[in-house]
Design a protein around this motif. Structure first.
Motif, PDB file in Angstrom:
ATOM      1  N   ALA A  36       7.976 -19.528 -28.516  1.00 34.69           N
ATOM      2  CA  ALA A  36       6.811 -19.471 -29.692  1.00 34.69           C
ATOM      3  C   ALA A  36       7.052 -19.281 -31.180  1.00 34.69           C
ATOM      4  CB  ALA A  36       5.814 -18.358 -29.632  1.00 34.69           C
ATOM      5  N   SER A  77       3.645 -14.628 -27.482  1.00 34.12           N
ATOM      6  CA  SER A  77       3.261 -15.847 -27.772  1.00 34.12           C
ATOM      7  C   SER A  77       2.672 -15.463 -29.505  1.00 34.12           C
ATOM      8  CB  SER A  77       2.587 -16.938 -27.465  1.00 34.12           C
ATOM      9  OG  SER A  77       2.884 -17.235 -26.271  1.00 34.12           O
ATOM     10  N   LEU A  78       2.142 -14.780 -29.925  1.00 36.90           N
ATOM     11  CA  LEU A  78       1.657 -14.232 -30.859  1.00 36.90           C
ATOM     12  C   LEU A  78       2.641 -13.434 -31.721  1.00 36.90           C
ATOM     13  CD1 LEU A  78      -2.045 -12.924 -29.499  1.00 36.90           C
ATOM     14  CD2 LEU A  78      -1.288 -14.454 -30.557  1.00 36.90           C
ATOM     15  N   LEU A 131       0.713 -22.018 -29.224  1.00 38.54           N
ATOM     16  CA  LEU A 131      -0.044 -21.198 -28.528  1.00 38.54           C
ATOM     17  C   LEU A 131       0.096 -21.781 -26.993  1.00 38.54           C
ATOM     18  CD1 LEU A 131      -1.217 -17.701 -29.078  1.00 38.54           C
ATOM     19  CD2 LEU A 131      -3.349 -18.531 -28.720  1.00 38.54           C
TER      20      LEU A 131
END
Lengths: 139, 405
Positions: free
Chosen positions: B36, B332-333, B374
Motif C-alpha cells: 500500500a 492497507s491503511l 486502498l
C-alpha cells in the motif's frame, strides 16, 4: 515490563529526534548576512529549532521516567505529558514561532516537515500507550 | 460465545485467530502495508510529476527566450528553479527581433534580485515585464486578478509569503502586493513580478536609500531577456539559429527543448515507478498466498473441529476470507498512512531533489488515488486466501481428523 521498555525507548528516540534533529540531521536555515556588513541575523526558523531543543528534551525526559516508573497509573500520567509535548512540538514551527517566508527554504522543505512527522508519530505513540495502559489498569 | 462474551460469528472467530497469533498477523500486515505504501506513494509521485509538467508547459508561454551571450544556463536556472540572477543587454534588440520573419510577438523582461534580509529571508528573483507587449505573465495574472496590476503594485509567486497587510519589503521599503499567482512548479513560484515602471521606481528608491547594484550595467534602460512567440508554422530551432547568427552577443533558449528534456526524464521515472508497483503487487500476492496456504494447512484440524461443531463449508470459507480481509484492510491503511507522512509534508523537498516540476494533486485527485491504492492493496489479501479457503472447504472432515494417525 515489555511495554515499559518499548514505550519508554520509543518516546526517548522520538524526543531526541525532535530536539537534536533540527541541529544536526535536518538543519534549519543559517544566519542571513547583513548587506551593510553589520554582521548576521538569525531567521525565525532558528528560534523554532531552539524551542524544539527544550520541548524534545522534555519528551525524552518523560520517556526516561516511563522507563523507570513501574506503576501503570504513573505511566499514564507521564504519557499524557508526552502527548501534550508532541502537540507543542508540532505547533512551534507552524503556529507559535514559524519559519522563513519562502516555501523553498531548507527549514520549510525539510526541517519543519521532519519535526511535524516526528511530532505526529510521538502523538500517536503516546495516545496508543495511554489507551493500552488504561485498558490494562481496568482489567 | 467467545471468552469475552461476544457471539462466535465468522468475523469474531477471524479476529480472535489473528489476535492469538500476533507475530504472523504482524508479518501479514507488514507485507500488505509495504504494498500500500508503494502504491499510494508511487501514484501520488507520478500524479504530482504529471501535474508539474502540464503546468510548466502551460506557463512557459514563450517559444524562444533571448538572453545575453553566456547567460543561457543562468536564465534556465531562473525559469526552472527560481535561482536568483541578473544580467543585462541593450533594449534596442527588441524592435529588431519583433521585425524578424516568423516572430509574432516580442516582449522584454528585466531581472533583478532582492536582498537576503528583504521580504523572503533569501534573495528572490524580481521580474519586470512590459504591459504593452507582454504575453507571458499577464494571462497568468488574469487567472487570479482581473484588470492586471497597476503601477507600484507587485504580484508574487505561490511560494512567497506576504505580510498580513499585503505588503512585502524590497530594499528596505514596503510595496503593496496585488495578488499571489497559482503554483507552476517553475522558478516563477519564488519570483516577484511587476511592470517595468514599478521596477524603475523600486530601483530609484533603492538608490536613494543608498543601495548600489553590482553589475556590469545598471538595470535602468537595459533588459535581461526577450520572450518571443513564433508563428505556428515557424520552426523554433531555425529561427533560434538565425537570431544567433545575426547577433553574436546573445544566446537563444528554445522552450520546447527544455520541456522535451524534462518530459523524457519524467517518462523514465514514471515507467520505473509503475513497473515497480506492478512487480511488488504480484510479489505481495505470491507471499500472502504462500503464508495463508501454509497457515491454513497447519490449522486443518482446527477447521475440521469447527465442521464437527456444525460450521458449514461456506462458513469456513468466510472465516478465512474475513481473516485475510482484516489483515488486508489494516495493512492497507497502515501503508497509506505511512506514505502520507512522507509524500505530503516533504512534497517540496521531493520536487527539489528530483529537479523535476512537482505539483501535488488536489483533494479530489488525492481521494481517487487513496481509493485506488486502498482497493488494490486490500484486494491482495482476500485474493491470496481464496485458493486456501476453497481447498479447506472441499476437505473431508473425517480424513482430515484421521490424518497423521
Amino acid at each position: 515490563m515489555k511495554n515499559r521498555i518499548l514505550s519508554g525507548a520509543g518516546v526517548i528516540v522520538l524526543g531526541l529526534l525532535i530536539s537534536l534533529g533540527p541541529q544536526f540531521l535536518f538543519k534549519v536555515c543559517g544566519p542571513v548576512v547583513s548587506h551593510d556588513g553589520g554582521g548576521s541575523t538569525w531567521m525565525k526558523c532558528h528560534w523554532s529549532a531552539q524551542a524544539e531543543i527544550g520541548v524534545g528534551a522534555l519528551a525524552a525526559a518523560l520517556g526516561i521516567a516511563i522507563l523507570l516508573f513501574v506503576s501503570r497509573e504513573t505511566r499514564i500520567g507521564l504519557s499524557v505529558g508526552v502527548f501534550f509535548s508532541a502537540v507543542l512540538a508540532a505547533l512551534i514551527p507552524h503556529v507559535l514561532i514559524g519559519g522563513c517566508s519562502m516555501a523553498s527554504m531548507p527549514c520549510q522543505t525539510l526541517a519543519f516537515p521532519a519535526i511535524t512527522v516526528f511530532s505526529i508519530l510521538l502523538l500517536v505513540f503516546s495516545l496508543g500507550n495511554i489507551v493500552y495502559l488504561i485498558r490494562r489498569v481496568k482489567q | 460465545m467467545s471468552e469475552n462474551g461476544y457471539p462466535l460469528s465468522a468475523g469474531r472467530l477471524s479476529w480472535e485467530n489473528l489476535r492469538r497469533r500476533p507475530f504472523r498477523t504482524a508479518c501479514l500486515i507488514v507485507v500488505v502495508s509495504i504494498l500500500a505504501f508503494t502504491l499510494f506513494g508511487g501514484s501520488i509521485l507520478v500524479s504530482s510529476l504529471q501535474n508539474g509538467l502540464d503546468s510548466m508547459s502551460k506557463r512557459f508561454g514563450a517559444d524562444l527566450m533571448v538572453v545575453p551571450a553566456g547567460y543561457a544556463s543562468k536564465a534556465e536556472a531562473v525559469l526552472l528553479r527560481g535561482e536568483p540572477s541578473f544580467f543585462y543587454f541593450d533594449g534596442a534588440l527588441v524592435q529588431q527581433l519583433a521585425e524578424t520573419d516568423g516572430i509574432v510577438q516580442a516582449s522584454p523582461q528585466c531581472f533583478l534580485t532582492s536582498l537576503s534580509a528583504d521580504c523572503c529571508d533569501a534573495p528572490v528573483q524580481l521580474i519586470a515585464f512590459d504591459p504593452a507587449t507582454d504575453f507571458v505573465i499577464q494571462p497568468w495574472i488574469a487567472e487570479v486578478r482581473s484588470g492586471g496590476i497597476g503601477e507600484g503594485q507587485l504580484v508574487v509567486g505561490s511560494r512567497i509569503t506576504v505580510h498580513a497587510d499585503n505588503t512585502i519589503q524590497l530594499f528596505n521599503q514596503y510595496y503593496p502586493v496585488a495578488a499571489r499567482l497559482s503554483e507552476t512548479a517553475t522558478g516563477f513560484d519564488t519570483s516577484i513580478f511587476m511592470t517595468r515602471n514599478t521596477m524603475d521606481f523600486i530601483i530609484d528608491n533603492a538608490h536613494k536609500a543608498g543601495y548600489n547594484f553590482i553589475s556590469d550595467k545598471e538595470p535602468e534602460g537595459s533588459i535581461s531577456a526577450v520572450m518571443l512567440r513564433l508563428d505556428q508554422d515557424a520552426s523554433a530551432k531555425s529561427i533560434a539559429y538565425a537570431i544567433k547568427r545575426d547577433n553574436q552577443n546573445v544566446d537563444v533558449i528554445v522552450s520546447q527543448s527544455i520541456l522535451s528534456g524534462i518530459a523524457q526524464a519524467l517518462r523514465g521515472l514514471i515507467v520505473y515507478i509503475n513497473s515497480f508497483s506492478i512487480v511488488l503487487w504480484i510479489v505481495a500476492v505470491i507471499i500472502l498466498t504462500a503464508v495463508f496456504s501454509g497457515s491454513i494447512n497447519e490449522r486443518k484440524k482446527e477447521f475440521a473441529i469447527l465442521r464437527i461443531l456444525g460450521a458449514t463449508r461456506k462458513r469456513l470459507i468466510r472465516i478465512i476470507v474475513s481473516e485475510s480481509s482484516l489483515t488486508g484492510l489494516a495493512g492497507s491503511l497502515a501503508g497509506i498512512a505511512a506514505a502520507s507522512l512522507l509524500v505530503f509534508p516533504f512534497s517540496t523537498y521531493i520536487g527539489i531533489k528530483l529537479q523535476l516540476p512537482y505539483i501535488r494533486p488536489g483533494p479530489g485527485g488525492i481521494l481517487t488515488l487513496f481509493l485506488f491504492s486502498l482497493v488494490l492493496s486490500f484486494a491482495a489479501g482476500p485474493l491470496a486466501a481464496v485458493y486456501s479457503a476453497f481447498k479447506i472447504g472441499r476437505a473431508e472432515t473425517y480424513f482430515t481428523m484421521r490424518e497423521g494417525e
